[in-house]
Design a protein around this motif. Structure first.
Motif, short mmCIF file in Angstrom:
data_model
loop_
_atom_site.label_atom_id
_atom_site.label_comp_id
_atom_site.label_asym_id
_atom_site.label_seq_id
_atom_site.Cartn_x
_atom_site.Cartn_y
_atom_site.Cartn_z
N GLY A 26 10.41 3.25 -5.12
CA GLY A 26 11.70 3.92 -5.91
C GLY A 26 12.28 3.40 -6.47
N ALA A 27 12.35 2.97 -7.61
CA ALA A 27 12.43 2.43 -9.42
C ALA A 27 11.59 3.24 -10.30
N ASN A 28 10.41 3.80 -9.73
CA ASN A 28 9.92 3.91 -11.36
C ASN A 28 8.49 4.94 -10.15
N PRO A 29 8.73 6.30 -10.68
CA PRO A 29 8.34 7.41 -10.39
C PRO A 29 6.86 7.71 -10.80
N THR A 30 6.81 7.03 -12.70
CA THR A 30 5.21 6.33 -13.15
C THR A 30 4.37 5.78 -11.85
N ILE A 31 4.89 4.87 -11.76
CA ILE A 31 4.00 3.94 -10.70
C ILE A 31 3.51 4.16 -9.00
N ALA A 32 5.16 5.05 -9.27
CA ALA A 32 5.13 5.60 -7.31
C ALA A 32 3.72 6.37 -7.38
N GLN A 33 3.82 7.23 -8.31
CA GLN A 33 2.50 8.28 -8.49
C GLN A 33 1.41 7.98 -8.51
N ALA A 34 1.17 6.74 -9.48
CA ALA A 34 -0.31 6.45 -9.59
C ALA A 34 -0.81 5.39 -8.19
N LEU A 35 0.01 5.00 -8.22
CA LEU A 35 0.15 4.13 -6.09
C LEU A 35 -0.53 4.88 -5.56
N ALA A 36 0.25 5.84 -5.79
CA ALA A 36 0.05 7.78 -4.57
C ALA A 36 -1.29 8.33 -4.76
N ASP A 37 -2.11 8.06 -6.33
CA ASP A 37 -2.88 8.25 -6.11
C ASP A 37 -4.55 7.09 -6.11
N GLN A 38 -4.32 6.25 -5.32
CA GLN A 38 -5.65 6.05 -4.77
C GLN A 38 -5.57 5.34 -4.33
N PRO A 39 -6.20 6.06 -3.06
CA PRO A 39 -6.22 6.17 -1.61
C PRO A 39 -6.19 4.68 -1.22
N LYS A 40 -7.66 4.17 -1.88
CA LYS A 40 -8.09 2.71 -1.09
C LYS A 40 -6.97 1.93 -2.18
N LEU A 41 -6.04 1.80 -1.77
CA LEU A 41 -5.08 0.96 -2.81
C LEU A 41 -5.77 -0.52 -2.10
N ARG A 42 -5.77 -1.74 -2.89
CA ARG A 42 -5.90 -3.22 -2.72
C ARG A 42 -5.10 -3.35 -3.06
N VAL A 43 -4.36 -5.01 -2.42
CA VAL A 43 -3.80 -6.27 -3.22
C VAL A 43 -3.62 -7.51 -2.46
N ALA A 44 -4.06 -8.10 -3.96
CA ALA A 44 -3.67 -9.29 -3.45
C ALA A 44 -2.29 -10.43 -3.65
N VAL A 45 -2.62 -10.91 -3.31
CA VAL A 45 -1.23 -12.16 -3.07
C VAL A 45 -1.94 -13.61 -3.27
N ASN A 46 -1.29 -13.82 -3.96
CA ASN A 46 -1.16 -15.31 -4.93
C ASN A 46 -2.41 -15.63 -5.19
N ARG A 47 -3.72 -14.35 -5.84
CA ARG A 47 -5.20 -14.37 -5.87
C ARG A 47 -6.02 -14.20 -4.77
#
Lengths: 87, 154
Positions: free
Chosen positions: A42-63
């Motif tokens: 919501g704060a950054n459309p570039t980030i929104a687009q980049a994340l949307a372009d990753q259909p298999k987005l992965r996330v790590a919390v504290n590595r």
């Protein structure tokens, strides 16, 4: 001192967003990874687009690889990245 | 059991690493090795390996410990390079020592299969015509990793 988390981006995400990290203020009680994602999108459309372009987005919390339901609290490090391609 | 894990820009010496594994224990009867290198063709010039410092090392150590528990190893080694690597350059060295060849070879497969989609590395290809492309994860690689995770006694 605000309640902050560090957000990191790697590989194609980092390249598309044009930065490798940002500091984000969250409630002291914490938020889910999904809510944090919505907040930074919501704060950054570039980030929104980049994340949307990753259909298999992965996330790590504290590595540690995590889910989007994982709770994030102030001081945590949250990394978003595409599927890993080592070896 | 001796685990050796390294993430480095420098090349590795396959002979030195194999010898180290061989010499770890008098109970070692065999050493399995896998070396991954930059595959050329179709104008590929080089690859750049990016990683997540801290998480990478922790993930490789965890995989090595899991291999030890599953396959009763006398030792194992995982060395992964980062940075820009030209065609033919070594990317990854995986080795496992065990009393018998079955465990050594299976543990070597386990380590490379799990590492490819489970450790935070990303490859960016660089072509002769100047194009750069981030490598997509292959479905076959993800299936190989899942097979090990779904069958904890194999």
């Amino acid at each position: 001192m605000a309640d902050r988390v560090t957000v990191l981006f790697f590989a194609a995400l980092r390249e598309q967003i044009g930065q490798e990290s940002l500091s984000v203020t969250i409630p002291a009680s914490g938020v889910t990874v999904a809510a944090l994602r919505t907040q930074i999108e919501g704060a950054n459309p570039t980030i929104a687009q980049a994340l949307a372009d990753q259909p298999k987005l992965r996330v790590a919390v504290n590595r540690t690889l995590s889910t989007f339901e994982q709770l994030v609290t102030p001081g945590d490090e949250v990394a978003f990245f595409p599927p890993m391609t080592g070896g | 059991m001796v685990v050796h894990v390294a993430v480095q820009a420098a090349p590795f010496d396959v002979g030195v690493e194999a010898e180290r594994l061989s010499a770890l224990s008098p109970l070692t009867g065999g050493v399995g090795l896998f070396v991954g290198q930059v595959r050329g063709g179709q104008g590929l010039r080089a690859m750049t390996l990016e990683h997540y410092p801290g998480m990478t090392e922790a993930t490789l150590h965890a995989l090595a410990q899991e291999a030890q528990a599953r396959f009763d190893l006398t030792g194992c080694t995982v060395i992964h390079r980062v940075g820009r690597l030209e065609v033919g350059a070594g990317i990854v060295f995986v080795g496992a020592g065990a009393a018998h060849r079955g465990a050594a070879l299976t543990a070597t497969s386990f380590l490379i299969d799990r590492l490819k989609t489970g450790a935070p590395f990303w490859k960016r290809e660089e072509y002769d015509d100047g194009r750069t492309i981030w490598v997509d994860a292959r479905e076959t690689d993800e299936e190989a990793a899942r097979a090990w995770m779904n069958n904890p006694t194999a």
